[in-house]
Design an enzyme around this catalytic site. Sequence first.
Site, mmCIF file in Angstrom:
data_model
loop_
_atom_site.group_PDB
_atom_site.id
_atom_site.type_symbol
_atom_site.label_atom_id
_atom_site.label_comp_id
_atom_site.label_asym_id
_atom_site.label_seq_id
_atom_site.Cartn_x
_atom_site.Cartn_y
_atom_site.Cartn_z
ATOM 1 N N SER A 146 0.917 -1.156 0.044
ATOM 2 C CA SER A 146 0.026 -0.189 0.043
ATOM 3 C C SER A 146 0.799 1.370 -0.030
ATOM 4 O O SER A 146 0.344 2.338 -0.726
ATOM 5 C CB SER A 146 -0.826 -0.093 1.284
ATOM 6 O OG SER A 146 -0.080 -0.345 2.367
ATOM 7 N N GLY A 165 1.449 1.405 14.738
ATOM 8 C CA GLY A 165 0.719 1.980 13.896
ATOM 9 C C GLY A 165 -0.442 2.853 14.599
ATOM 10 O O GLY A 165 -0.925 4.084 14.258
ATOM 11 N N ASP A 216 -4.962 -1.398 8.414
ATOM 12 C CA ASP A 216 -4.969 -2.528 7.755
ATOM 13 C C ASP A 216 -4.257 -3.361 8.761
ATOM 14 O O ASP A 216 -3.208 -3.935 8.155
ATOM 15 C CB ASP A 216 -4.341 -2.226 6.443
ATOM 16 C CG ASP A 216 -4.318 -3.472 5.304
ATOM 17 O OD1 ASP A 216 -5.058 -4.383 5.548
ATOM 18 O OD2 ASP A 216 -3.281 -3.481 4.449
HETATM 19 C C1 LIG Z 1 -1.954 -7.010 6.254
HETATM 20 S S1 LIG Z 1 -0.408 -6.430 6.223
HETATM 21 C C2 LIG Z 1 -0.337 -4.922 5.618
HETATM 22 C C3 LIG Z 1 -0.657 -4.767 4.057
HETATM 23 C C4 LIG Z 1 -0.161 -3.427 3.467
HETATM 24 N N1 LIG Z 1 -1.092 -2.513 4.099
HETATM 25 C C5 LIG Z 1 -0.538 -3.391 1.942
HETATM 26 O O1 LIG Z 1 -1.776 -3.077 1.533
HETATM 27 O O2 LIG Z 1 0.151 -3.672 1.087
HETATM 28 C C6 LIG Z 1 -0.198 -5.820 8.065
HETATM 29 C C7 LIG Z 1 1.014 -5.400 8.441
HETATM 30 O O3 LIG Z 1 0.913 -4.654 9.827
HETATM 31 C C8 LIG Z 1 2.108 -5.112 10.441
HETATM 32 N N2 LIG Z 1 1.872 -4.715 11.809
HETATM 33 C C9 LIG Z 1 1.291 -5.720 12.908
HETATM 34 N N3 LIG Z 1 0.799 -4.965 14.145
HETATM 35 C C10 LIG Z 1 1.358 -3.596 13.502
HETATM 36 C C11 LIG Z 1 1.208 -2.411 14.632
HETATM 37 N N4 LIG Z 1 0.661 -2.504 15.833
HETATM 38 N N5 LIG Z 1 1.817 -1.148 14.104
HETATM 39 C C12 LIG Z 1 2.498 -1.139 12.897
HETATM 40 N N6 LIG Z 1 2.440 -2.385 11.968
HETATM 41 C C13 LIG Z 1 1.827 -3.550 12.389
HETATM 42 C C14 LIG Z 1 2.647 -6.222 9.986
HETATM 43 O O4 LIG Z 1 3.777 -6.380 10.385
HETATM 44 C C15 LIG Z 1 2.144 -6.410 8.460
HETATM 45 O O5 LIG Z 1 3.198 -5.946 7.738
#
Ligand SMILES: C[S@@+](CC[C@H](N)C(=O)[O-])C[C@H]1O[C@@H](n2cnc3c(N)ncnc32)[C@H](O)[C@@H]1O
Length: 280
Positions: free
Chosen positions: A100, A144, A164
């Site tokens: 994204s 995030g 996401d």
């Molecule tokens: C579904 S993937 C994201 C995909 C991306 N948004 C896309 O559309 O290409 C979720 C991501 O969130 C990260 N993640 C998990 N918990 C998180 C947090 N509390 N804060 C930030 N990133 C986090 C994971 O490592 C993963 O890379």
Amino acid sequence: MNYRHHYHAGGAADVFKHALLVLQLAHLTRKSKGLLVLDSHAGAGRYDLEGPAARKTGEWRLGIGRLWAEPRPHPSLVPYLEAVGRATAGHRQGRCYVGSALLIAACLRPQDRLICAERQPQDAAELARLMAGRANVRVLASDGYAALKAHLPPPERRGLVLIDPPYETEAEAERAVKALSAAHRRFATGGYFLWYPIKARAEADRLLAQVKATGIRRVLVAEVLPFAEPRPFRLNGSGLVMVNPAHGLAETLRDLLPWLARRLAREGEGGCRVAWLVGE
Ligand SMILES: C[S@@+](CC[C@H](N)C(=O)[O-])C[C@H]1O[C@@H](n2cnc3c(N)ncnc32)[C@H](O)[C@@H]1O
């Protein structure tokens, strides 16, 4: 927590989420005033489709692979396919797919800013490497949800927030909706896209009920289900909660999603839905 998006990059859920993201950004960037996009769970930025993770699941072949093979894509998908092309320039088609953050960066102008947060250290480092040299992009190797608190409302007073999460725990849906609600209290005119998985219908409906209970208005919901017949405990499709969607987006999606659901279907026609969860 060991979710890695490399297994799912370019799959049906990514195509759906990213295509709608680009439509919203195309609308927002029509006005010359700059804006902020905050991507709270950004991932790695770019994914190798020939690497072991993508090869193991082959999900991209049933997602972006199907659209790349499409001789006449739906006109509303053209901006998305062009943005994917810009973000993967220099690589042959089928070699890699974008996350994204890179896709958003490919849609922004110099007056716009992007803040992306990614908690997984390797993915955050890879994202930072890809974004190096872009003056209007900040990569945070951190939580995030904390980024939402720290950076909203933006001084631009215009923007879009993508939430996401990986939904690895049962508590994540509630946490994401709470974060959406808190962010909206600070920046009510912003656009928000919250992605959610559809395994059991009841689970997805619980998340939607929680969103409704926040009292936020102008909430559009869209879903695409490659598996129209639900399979227990499996990902049957996904949805987006869209707060303050672009004017006309609901109508665009009513035309686009049946087409997209047919292309992404794993059996039969596939399913889709566009509905206002809460109106004006
Ligand atoms: C579904 S993937 C994201 C995909 C991306 N948004 C896309 O559309 O290409 C979720 C991501 O969130 C990260 N993640 C998990 N918990 C998180 C947090 N509390 N804060 C930030 N990133 C986090 C994971 O490592 C993963 O890379």
